[in-house]
Write an enzyme that holds these catalytic residues in place. Structure first.
Site, PDB file in Angstrom:
ATOM      1  N   ARG A 110       0.839  -1.190   0.000  1.00 48.34           N
ATOM      2  CA  ARG A 110       0.000   0.000   0.000  1.00 48.34           C
ATOM      3  C   ARG A 110       0.872   1.237   0.000  1.00 48.34           C
ATOM      4  NH1 ARG A 110      -4.693   1.114   4.361  1.00 48.34           N
ATOM      5  NH2 ARG A 110      -3.016   0.929   5.854  1.00 48.34           N
ATOM      6  N   THR A 114      -1.062   7.616  -0.907  1.00 49.88           N
ATOM      7  CA  THR A 114      -2.327   7.562  -1.663  1.00 49.88           C
ATOM      8  C   THR A 114      -3.254   6.463  -1.142  1.00 49.88           C
ATOM      9  OG1 THR A 114      -1.423   5.966  -3.230  1.00 49.88           O
ATOM     10  CG2 THR A 114      -1.138   8.296  -3.781  1.00 49.88           C
ATOM     11  N   ASP A 211      -0.738  -3.254  12.263  1.00 51.79           N
ATOM     12  CA  ASP A 211      -0.307  -3.692  10.927  1.00 51.79           C
ATOM     13  C   ASP A 211      -0.161  -5.221  10.942  1.00 51.79           C
ATOM     14  OD1 ASP A 211       1.394  -2.469   8.295  1.00 51.79           O
ATOM     15  OD2 ASP A 211       1.761  -4.547   8.869  1.00 51.79           O
ATOM     16  N   ASP A 214       3.303  -6.675  10.016  1.00 58.01           N
ATOM     17  CA  ASP A 214       4.295  -6.448  11.070  1.00 58.01           C
ATOM     18  C   ASP A 214       4.064  -7.378  12.262  1.00 58.01           C
ATOM     19  OD1 ASP A 214       5.721  -4.531   9.726  1.00 58.01           O
ATOM     20  OD2 ASP A 214       4.691  -2.831  10.647  1.00 58.01           O
TER      21      ASP A 214
HETATM   22  N1  URA Z   1      -3.532  -3.226   6.886  1.00 60.62           N
HETATM   23  C1  URA Z   1      -3.187  -3.633   8.126  1.00 60.62           C
HETATM   24  O1  URA Z   1      -2.281  -4.437   8.298  1.00 60.62           O
HETATM   25  N2  URA Z   1      -3.887  -3.128   9.168  1.00 60.62           N
HETATM   26  C2  URA Z   1      -4.892  -2.270   9.018  1.00 60.62           C
HETATM   27  O2  URA Z   1      -5.492  -1.867  10.008  1.00 60.62           O
HETATM   28  C3  URA Z   1      -5.230  -1.866   7.699  1.00 60.62           C
HETATM   29  C4  URA Z   1      -4.532  -2.363   6.658  1.00 60.62           C
END
Ligand code: URA
Length: 221
Positions: A110, A114, A211, A214
């Protein structure tokens, strides 16, 4: 076991899922504990995601007699498409349950400004058979903005796969993501373990789990 909130959207509800989601959400859960809890929830998710796969009748012989029974229809192709990197967490369990599936890795990250997906990998097996007989399950633990989901679905629509033969399987979804995907692809089924409150300004799901990549790969700063 599930609550149907919207046509083609299934939010699974079960005490085992709730318990393990609490472990996953807790920022103090270690990477190992987090992954084990996520694996446990993968089972009910993939069972629901595969609930409409076609079967065919075959004859088997038990130690006592011949009987008719049902197996997956091997004239159909099943593609399981994890979105890298977080989608891989579902993949091990899914491959155990569906050893005949073709795994199609989708590499996207991502763009943090953007929030649009940037593709870097799209490794697939060529689809040779009747497209009506191809079924796709896209895996991503987080259905957040919906941008990656839409790109991944489009990738299969462009190959001639029918919307109604596709499932998007996530652990946690945002209302915004669900609206976006169902608005564009109302026939794609979404299976998720939680519909959370909202996205924050950075595109993270609230309350969410942070995340996912992560947390899974122990790269939390
Ligand atoms: N991607 C993630 O890993 N966590 C989120 O909250 C949104 C997208």
């Amino acid at each position: 076991m599930e609550t149907l909130t919207k046509k083609n959207v299934k939010v699974l509800k079960h005490p085992v899922i709730s318990h393990n989601l609490s472990i996953i959400r807790d920022k103090n859960s270690s990477c190992e504990i987090f992954k084990n809890a996520l694996r446990r929830i993968t089972y009910p998710l993939i069972f629901e995601a595969t609930s409409a796969l076609p079967l065919k009748t075959v004859e088997v012989e038990t130690p006592l007699e011949k009987t008719e029974t049902e197996v997956f229809d091997n004239s159909c192709q099943l593609i399981v498409a994890p979105i890298l990197r977080a989608g891989m967490i579902f993949c091990e369990v899914v491959q155990d349950i569906l050893p005949f599936a073709n795994i199609h890795h989708i590499g996207m990250y991502r763009d943090e400004t953007t929030l649009e997906p940037v593709w870097y990998y799209n490794k697939r097996k060529e689809i040779k058979q009747d497209k009506n007989k191809v079924f796709v399950i896209i895996l991503d633990p987080m259905l957040a903005t919906g941008n990656s989901a839409i790109d991944a679905i489009k990738n299969f629509i462009d190959k001639g796969i029918k919307e109604e033969n596709m499932v998007f399987m996530s652990l946690i979804s945002s209302p915004e993501g669900i609206e976006k995907v169902t608005g564009m692809f109302p026939e794609v089924k979404i299976v998720t373990a939680s519909l959370d409150r909202q996205l924050n300004s950075k595109g993270y799901i609230m309350p969410g789990l942070g995340d996912a990549g992560d947390r899974i790969y122990n790269t939390v700063e």
